[in-house]
Design a protein around this motif. Structure first.
Motif, PDB file in Angstrom:
ATOM      1  N   ALA A 174     -40.707  21.942-146.745  1.00 49.85           N
ATOM      2  CA  ALA A 174     -39.358  22.178-147.260  1.00 49.85           C
ATOM      3  C   ALA A 174     -38.328  22.024-146.146  1.00 49.85           C
ATOM      4  O   ALA A 174     -37.247  21.456-146.355  1.00 49.85           O
ATOM      5  N   PHE A 175     -38.667  22.511-144.956  1.00 49.13           N
ATOM      6  CA  PHE A 175     -37.749  22.386-143.817  1.00 49.13           C
ATOM      7  C   PHE A 175     -37.496  20.916-143.480  1.00 49.13           C
ATOM      8  O   PHE A 175     -36.347  20.497-143.291  1.00 49.13           O
ATOM      9  N   PHE A 176     -38.558  20.110-143.411  1.00 49.16           N
ATOM     10  CA  PHE A 176     -38.388  18.692-143.090  1.00 49.16           C
ATOM     11  C   PHE A 176     -37.562  17.986-144.169  1.00 49.16           C
ATOM     12  O   PHE A 176     -36.675  17.189-143.863  1.00 49.16           O
ATOM     13  N   SER A 177     -37.853  18.269-145.438  1.00 47.02           N
ATOM     14  CA  SER A 177     -37.114  17.638-146.535  1.00 47.02           C
ATOM     15  C   SER A 177     -35.633  18.005-146.490  1.00 47.02           C
ATOM     16  O   SER A 177     -34.757  17.147-146.646  1.00 47.02           O
ATOM     17  N   GLU A 178     -35.355  19.287-146.280  1.00 49.33           N
ATOM     18  CA  GLU A 178     -33.960  19.742-146.223  1.00 49.33           C
ATOM     19  C   GLU A 178     -33.238  19.149-145.016  1.00 49.33           C
ATOM     20  O   GLU A 178     -32.056  18.792-145.099  1.00 49.33           O
ATOM     21  N   THR A 179     -33.953  19.021-143.906  1.00 41.13           N
ATOM     22  CA  THR A 179     -33.355  18.443-142.698  1.00 41.13           C
ATOM     23  C   THR A 179     -32.961  16.992-142.934  1.00 41.13           C
ATOM     24  O   THR A 179     -31.846  16.569-142.596  1.00 41.13           O
ATOM     25  N   ILE A 180     -33.864  16.211-143.535  1.00 40.98           N
ATOM     26  CA  ILE A 180     -33.562  14.804-143.816  1.00 40.98           C
ATOM     27  C   ILE A 180     -32.386  14.696-144.777  1.00 40.98           C
ATOM     28  O   ILE A 180     -31.495  13.854-144.605  1.00 40.98           O
ATOM     29  N   ALA A 181     -32.362  15.556-145.803  1.00 37.18           N
ATOM     30  CA  ALA A 181     -31.266  15.527-146.778  1.00 37.18           C
ATOM     31  C   ALA A 181     -29.922  15.807-146.098  1.00 37.18           C
ATOM     32  O   ALA A 181     -28.913  15.150-146.392  1.00 37.18           O
ATOM     33  N   LYS A 182     -29.893  16.758-145.172  1.00 39.22           N
ATOM     34  CA  LYS A 182     -28.656  17.075-144.447  1.00 39.22           C
ATOM     35  C   LYS A 182     -28.227  15.907-143.572  1.00 39.22           C
ATOM     36  O   LYS A 182     -27.044  15.557-143.516  1.00 39.22           O
ATOM     37  N   ASN A 229     -24.781  11.349-142.648  1.00 38.71           N
ATOM     38  CA  ASN A 229     -25.002  10.050-142.002  1.00 38.71           C
ATOM     39  C   ASN A 229     -25.067  10.209-140.483  1.00 38.71           C
ATOM     40  O   ASN A 229     -24.482   9.438-139.725  1.00 38.71           O
ATOM     41  N   ASP A 230     -25.793  11.226-140.065  1.00 41.38           N
ATOM     42  CA  ASP A 230     -25.904  11.549-138.637  1.00 41.38           C
ATOM     43  C   ASP A 230     -27.308  12.089-138.380  1.00 41.38           C
ATOM     44  O   ASP A 230     -27.606  13.241-138.693  1.00 41.38           O
ATOM     45  N   TYR A 231     -28.154  11.241-137.817  1.00 44.16           N
ATOM     46  CA  TYR A 231     -29.556  11.599-137.611  1.00 44.16           C
ATOM     47  C   TYR A 231     -29.724  12.084-136.169  1.00 44.16           C
ATOM     48  O   TYR A 231     -29.995  11.303-135.264  1.00 44.16           O
ATOM     49  N   VAL A 232     -29.540  13.386-136.002  1.00 43.71           N
ATOM     50  CA  VAL A 232     -29.434  13.955-134.657  1.00 43.71           C
ATOM     51  C   VAL A 232     -30.789  14.278-134.032  1.00 43.71           C
ATOM     52  O   VAL A 232     -30.875  14.509-132.827  1.00 43.71           O
ATOM     53  N   GLY A 233     -31.846  14.311-134.819  1.00 40.81           N
ATOM     54  CA  GLY A 233     -33.161  14.630-134.282  1.00 40.81           C
ATOM     55  C   GLY A 233     -33.379  16.125-134.135  1.00 40.81           C
ATOM     56  O   GLY A 233     -32.434  16.920-134.129  1.00 40.81           O
ATOM     57  N   LEU A 234     -34.640  16.502-134.034  1.00 40.37           N
ATOM     58  CA  LEU A 234     -35.024  17.905-133.863  1.00 40.37           C
ATOM     59  C   LEU A 234     -35.499  18.140-132.435  1.00 40.37           C
ATOM     60  O   LEU A 234     -36.179  17.294-131.848  1.00 40.37           O
ATOM     61  N   GLU A 235     -35.141  19.286-131.897  1.00 42.23           N
ATOM     62  CA  GLU A 235     -35.731  19.712-130.636  1.00 42.23           C
ATOM     63  C   GLU A 235     -37.149  20.223-130.915  1.00 42.23           C
ATOM     64  O   GLU A 235     -37.476  20.619-132.041  1.00 42.23           O
ATOM     65  N   LEU A 236     -37.983  20.235-129.887  1.00 42.02           N
ATOM     66  CA  LEU A 236     -39.366  20.672-130.066  1.00 42.02           C
ATOM     67  C   LEU A 236     -39.443  22.084-130.635  1.00 42.02           C
ATOM     68  O   LEU A 236     -40.264  22.369-131.513  1.00 42.02           O
ATOM     69  N   ASP A 237     -38.557  22.972-130.163  1.00 44.72           N
ATOM     70  CA  ASP A 237     -38.624  24.359-130.631  1.00 44.72           C
ATOM     71  C   ASP A 237     -38.068  24.533-132.043  1.00 44.72           C
ATOM     72  O   ASP A 237     -38.144  25.625-132.609  1.00 44.72           O
ATOM     73  N   GLU A 238     -37.511  23.463-132.631  1.00 43.37           N
ATOM     74  CA  GLU A 238     -37.036  23.532-134.009  1.00 43.37           C
ATOM     75  C   GLU A 238     -38.130  23.185-135.016  1.00 43.37           C
ATOM     76  O   GLU A 238     -37.984  23.453-136.206  1.00 43.37           O
ATOM     77  N   ILE A 239     -39.201  22.572-134.559  1.00 41.52           N
ATOM     78  CA  ILE A 239     -40.291  22.227-135.474  1.00 41.52           C
ATOM     79  C   ILE A 239     -40.955  23.522-135.934  1.00 41.52           C
ATOM     80  O   ILE A 239     -41.358  24.352-135.117  1.00 41.52           O
TER      81      ILE A 239
END
Length: 203
Positions: free
Chosen positions: A158-166, A171-181
């Motif tokens: 759910a977190f990954f899906s919501e992140t991609i949707a945001k 229209n800004d794919y900022v990436g995740l930090e390691l500690d955000e996974i």
């Protein structure tokens, strides 16, 4: 439909209606009705030709490992470690029969951030022991990526899906930090690939 085309269609419809309903002068009726029909045909033709052609995403398939049965763990089959790949590829893999977790592919380019991959905002597609997901690269020619496979529980998915949707909405794919996974996502396979061309700006 553009304003000009809409006006042509409306005028054509009115002329055709006039030709049908007007009963006094048959010559005028036929002429106006014919003009209306021509305008409607022209408007329809113009509308059909000015519609943008939907962009169909294409992708490549890289080299592929041979499957060893029975499959005992989730594994990437394609691309293979060390591959030189194009901007859009289909990442393929296998999973054991009893596997019940979601599978996510995350890319780690040179910025050392993590980018979940998805056909929309969903997990990798799974069926009959095989999984796949279209994987999109956006870096420079020669740039090295880690392609990382995660098992995810419902919360992590759910977190990954919501992140991609945001990201898509902004229209800004900022990436995740390691500690955000999220903790519910566990790394299970990792390979390294290199971009064979410049993929910046490729959609």
């Amino acid at each position: 439909m553009s304003t000009g085309t809409l006006i042509i269609v409306i005028i054509g419809a009115l002329c055709l209606l006039f030709g049908i309903l007007y009963t006094k002068k048959s010559t005028l009726r036929v002429a106006v009705g014919l003009i209306g029909a021509i305008l409607l045909i022209y408007g329809g033709y113009t509308y059909g030709n000015i519609q943008p052609v939907p962009q169909i995403e294409t992708f490549d398939v890289g080299n592929k490992l041979k499957v060893t049965y029975p499959v005992k763990a989730v594994q990437v089959l394609s691309p293979v470690d060390g591959d030189t790949i194009k901007c859009r590829i289909l990442t393929l893999g296998v999973y054991p029969e009893a596997h019940d977790k979601d599978i996510w592919v995350l890319l780690e380019p040179s910025d050392e951030k993590f980018y979940p991959q998805s056909d929309d905002t969903n997990t990798s597609y799974k069926e009959d022991g095989q999984w796949q997901v279209v994987t999109r690269f956006g870096g420079d020619e020669g740039e090295t990526y880690h392609l990382i496979v995660y098992e995810a529980d419902d919360s992590a998915s759910a977190f990954f899906s919501e992140t991609i949707a945001k990201w898509k909405a902004a229209n800004d794919y900022v990436g995740l930090e390691l500690d955000e996974i999220p903790e519910g996502a566990v790394e299970i396979d990792r390979i390294k690939v290199t971009l064979g061309r410049d993929c910046r700006g490729v959609h």
